[in-house]
Design an enzyme around this catalytic site. Structure first.
Site, mmCIF file in Angstrom:
data_model
loop_
_atom_site.group_PDB
_atom_site.id
_atom_site.type_symbol
_atom_site.label_atom_id
_atom_site.label_comp_id
_atom_site.label_asym_id
_atom_site.label_seq_id
_atom_site.Cartn_x
_atom_site.Cartn_y
_atom_site.Cartn_z
ATOM 1 N N HIS A 11 0.813 -1.221 0.000
ATOM 2 C CA HIS A 11 0.000 0.000 0.000
ATOM 3 C C HIS A 11 0.846 1.271 0.000
ATOM 4 C CE1 HIS A 11 0.398 -0.268 4.508
ATOM 5 N NE2 HIS A 11 0.453 1.046 4.372
ATOM 6 N N ASP B 134 0.058 -7.693 1.532
ATOM 7 C CA ASP B 134 0.405 -6.275 1.580
ATOM 8 C C ASP B 134 1.919 -6.074 1.590
ATOM 9 O OD1 ASP B 134 0.003 -3.558 1.556
ATOM 10 O OD2 ASP B 134 -0.212 -3.381 3.724
ATOM 11 N N SER C 278 5.025 2.659 7.844
ATOM 12 C CA SER C 278 4.621 1.563 6.957
ATOM 13 C C SER C 278 5.808 1.017 6.183
ATOM 14 C CB SER C 278 3.591 2.049 5.933
ATOM 15 O OG SER C 278 2.382 2.362 6.541
#
Length: 505
Positions: free
Chosen positions: A145, A175, A252
Site C-alpha cells: 500500500h 500487503d 509503513s
C-alpha cells in the site's frame, strides 16, 4: 502509516472476509535455479554480538544494526478523481480529500461541490513510507500500500544518498512489495525467526514516521497471529505480530527487529481512534516476508496454492456443540470437492490442532503456516474428529484457481458483513425511483452500512465508486475491486436527489 478502525496504514479498511480461506503457498520450482535472500544474507553478513537479556535492557546494538538498513520511501502519484455522470452531477474530488472526508456525515448525506481549479487536476500527490534493505545489491521490502499505483518511487538511504526504485513485484494478499535500486555493498538487515519470538520479548521498530527519518522506538511483543481484518484482497493473509512499540504514519514498511537487530516483521498497521499511535501496532511476520520476497525476486509474483477448506476459530460454545474437550483450534466448516484437504481425508466438523507439528490455535496461524509452502508440497495435518478421535493426514497443496464455491461463499460473507440483502429492481421500481439500473436494499440488519452510514431500507444502489450496478455480481465485483473505501450512489423512492454513502472497507 494511517490508522485502521480497523484500517490499513494508508487507507481506511475494515472489511471482513472470513468464511472461505485460501491457504497460501508458493509454487515448487527447481531450487537450483532460484535465488534465496536468506542465503545471500548469510554469506554477506557479519555475526552479531550475543545479547544478554538479564539486567538492564540495552537497545543500542539493535538501533546500530537496523537503522542503516531502513530506507525512506517517497512516492509520487497522479491525482485521481471520481466522476459522476447522470442527471445530477455530483463532484470531481481528488483522492486525498476523498480519503479525508470519507467518514464525515456531511460528505455521506449531502452533495459536496469543490470549486473547479486547475490545481486539482494537475498537482502531484506525494506519499511516504519506509522500507527494509534485504540484500547488499539493493532489494528492498515494503508494504504494497506504500507504493501501489505510484508513478515514481524514490529511495533515500540512512546516509542521505537517493536513488530511483522500480517495483520487482507486489502481493496484495500479504500487503508486501519488493523494490530494487542500483547499488552495491549496502547495509541490510538479516532475517530473524518470527516463530520463536515470544510474547513479552523486547523488540525495536525503525522507520520514518511523519517524515522524521531513522526513528527508533521500542516495546514488547504483545501478541502473535493476530487477524485484524484490514486486508480486503481475496485470500488475504493476516497473522500479525502485535507490539506496543510506538508506530505512526510513515512507519509503513519499516522494520521490527530483535535486540540482536534481526528482522522479525514489517510494520504495517496501527489500532487507534485518533489517527496516530495509541498503544498497538501490527507487523507482518518475517517468516511470511521470506517466502513472498523470494518468490517476487525469482518470479515477479507469489505463486499460490490452496488447501481447500472453509474454516473458523474454535471457541467454547462451538466446542460444547461438537463435544470436544478443548477451546482452541481450527474448525472445518466445509471441504471443497477435489481440493487438497478433501483428497487427504479431511471432513467437515474436524478440528485441526497442528500443521507439520506447529500448533494451530487459530485460523490466522494456520494461514501463516500454509503461506510458507508451495503447491505440490506435502503438509501433515493433525486433527481431532468426533470430539476425541485424533488423526494425522498428509495433504498435497494444489494451485489456486477460482471456483464457483469460492465466489458464492465470498458473496454471502460480503453481504453478511455489510448487513444487507439486495434484489434487482423491477420495471415498476425504475419508474418510482426514476432510474434505469440498480439494486434495491430489501433488508437492512446489523452490519457495516447500518453502523457507519445513515442508509435506509429501500435505497436503490445505482453505482459503486462510479461503476454502474445492474446485478448482484456487478455489485460484488465493484466492491472487491476497491481497497481505499466504498462510495455508494443511489436514490430513494419518490426523491429526485441522489444520495452518497461512504464507508471504509
Amino acid at each position: 502509516m494511517i490508522p485502521f478502525q480497523k484500517i490499513k496504514l494508508q487507507n481506511q479498511t475494515a472489511f471482513l472476509f472470513v468464511l472461505l480461506i485460501l491457504f497460501q503457498g508458493c509454487e515448487a520450482q527447481n531450487k537450483n535455479t532460484e535465488t534465496d535472500i536468506e542465503s545471500i544474507q548469510k554469506s554477506a553478513a557479519l555475526v552479531p554480538e550475543k545479547i544478554s537479556y538479564s539486567g538492564n535492557v540495552d537497545f543500542r546494538m539493535a538501533a546500530k544494526i537496523a537503522t542503516p538498513g531502513v530506507v525512506h520511501i517517497k512516492c509520487s502519484f497522479k491525482p485521481q478523481t471520481l466522476q459522476y455522470e447522470g442527471e445530477d452531477q455530483f463532484y470531481n474530488i481528488p483522492d486525498p480529500l476523498k480519503d479525508f472526508f470519507r467518514d464525515d456525515p456531511f460528505f455521506r448525506e449531502f452533495r459536496f461541490q469543490l470549486p473547479q481549479s486547475p490545481q486539482y487536476n494537475s498537482e502531484t500527490v506525494i506519499g511516504s513510507g519506509s522500507g527494509v534493505i534485504l540484500t547488499p545489491d539493493g532489494y528492498i521490502i515494503t508494504n504494497n500500500h506504500v507504493v501501489k499505483n505510484a508513478d515514481e518511487i524514490n529511495i533515500t538511504l540512512f546516509d542521505g544518498r537517493s536513488y530511483p526504485a522500480k517495483v520487482i513485484g507486489n502481493d496484495p494478499q500479504t500487503d508486501l512489495a519488493l523494490l530494487k535500486i542500483k547499488e552495491s555493498n549496502l547495509s541490510f538487515i538479516r532475517y530473524g525467526d518470527s516463530d520463536t519470538i515470544e510474547v513479552g520479548e523486547w523488540v525495536v521498530a525503525v522507520g520514518n514516521p511523519f517524515n522524521l527519518a531513522s526513528t527508533v522506538t521500542a516495546g514488547i511483543v504483545s501478541a502473535k497471529a493476530r487477524n485484524i481484518n484490514i486486508l480486503s484482497d481475496q485470500g488475504a493473509i493476516e497473522s500479525f505480530i502485535q507490539t506496543d512499540a510506538a508506530v505512526n504514519p510513515g512507519n509503513s514498511g519499516g522494520a521490527l527487529v530483535t535486540l540482536e537487530g534481526k528482522l522479525i516483521g514489517i510494520n504495517t498497521a496501527i489500532a487507534t481512534p485518533t489517527g496516530v499511535y495509541a498503544g498497538y501496532a501490527f507487523a507482518i511476520p518475517v517468516d511470511i516476508v521470506k517466502k513472498v520476497a523470494d518468490d517476487l525476486m525469482n518470479f515477479g509474483s507469489v505463486r499460490r496454492g490452496i488447501l481447500g477448506i472453509s474454516i473458523r476459530d474454535l471457541n467454547s460454545t462451538l466446542a460444547k456443540e461438537i463435544k470436544i474437550d478443548r477451546a482452541n483450534g481450527v474448525y472445518i466448516d466445509s471441504v471443497i470437492v477435489n481440493g487438497a484437504a478433501k483428497e487427504a481425508g479431511v471432513k467437515e466438523k474436524d478440528v485441526i490442532i497442528s500443521i507439520d507439528n506447529i500448533e494451530t490455535a487459530s485460523a490466522s496461524k494456520l494461514q501463516e503456516i500454509i503461506m510458507r509452502k508451495r503447491p505440490g508440497e506435502k503438509v501433515k495435518i493433525t486433527l481431532i474428529r468426533n470430539g476425541n478421535e485424533k488423526k494425522e493426514l498428509i495433504a498435497t497443496l494444489k494451485k489456486q484457481e477460482a471456483t464457483p464455491e469460492l465466489t458464492k461463499s465470498k458473496n454471502i460473507e460480503l453481504l453478511k458483513d455489510l448487513g444487507i440483502e439486495l434484489s434487482p429492481i423491477t420495471k415498476e421500481d425504475q419508474k418510482v425511483y426514476n432510474v434505469k439500473n440498480g439494486l434495491k436494499i430489501t433488508k437492512l440488519y446489523d452490519g457495516k452500512l447500518k453502523r457507519f452510514t445513515g442508509i435506509r431500507n429501500g435505497f436503490v444502489i445505482t453505482s459503486v465508486n462510479n461503476r454502474i450496478i445492474s446485478s448482484v455480481q456487478s455489485f460484488m465485483d465493484a466492491v472487491a475491486a476497491q481497497e481505499r473505501g466504498i462510495m455508494l450512489e443511489g436514490k430513494y423512492a419518490g426523491d429526485p436527489t441522489y444520495y452518497y454513502y461512504a464507508f471504509g472497507l
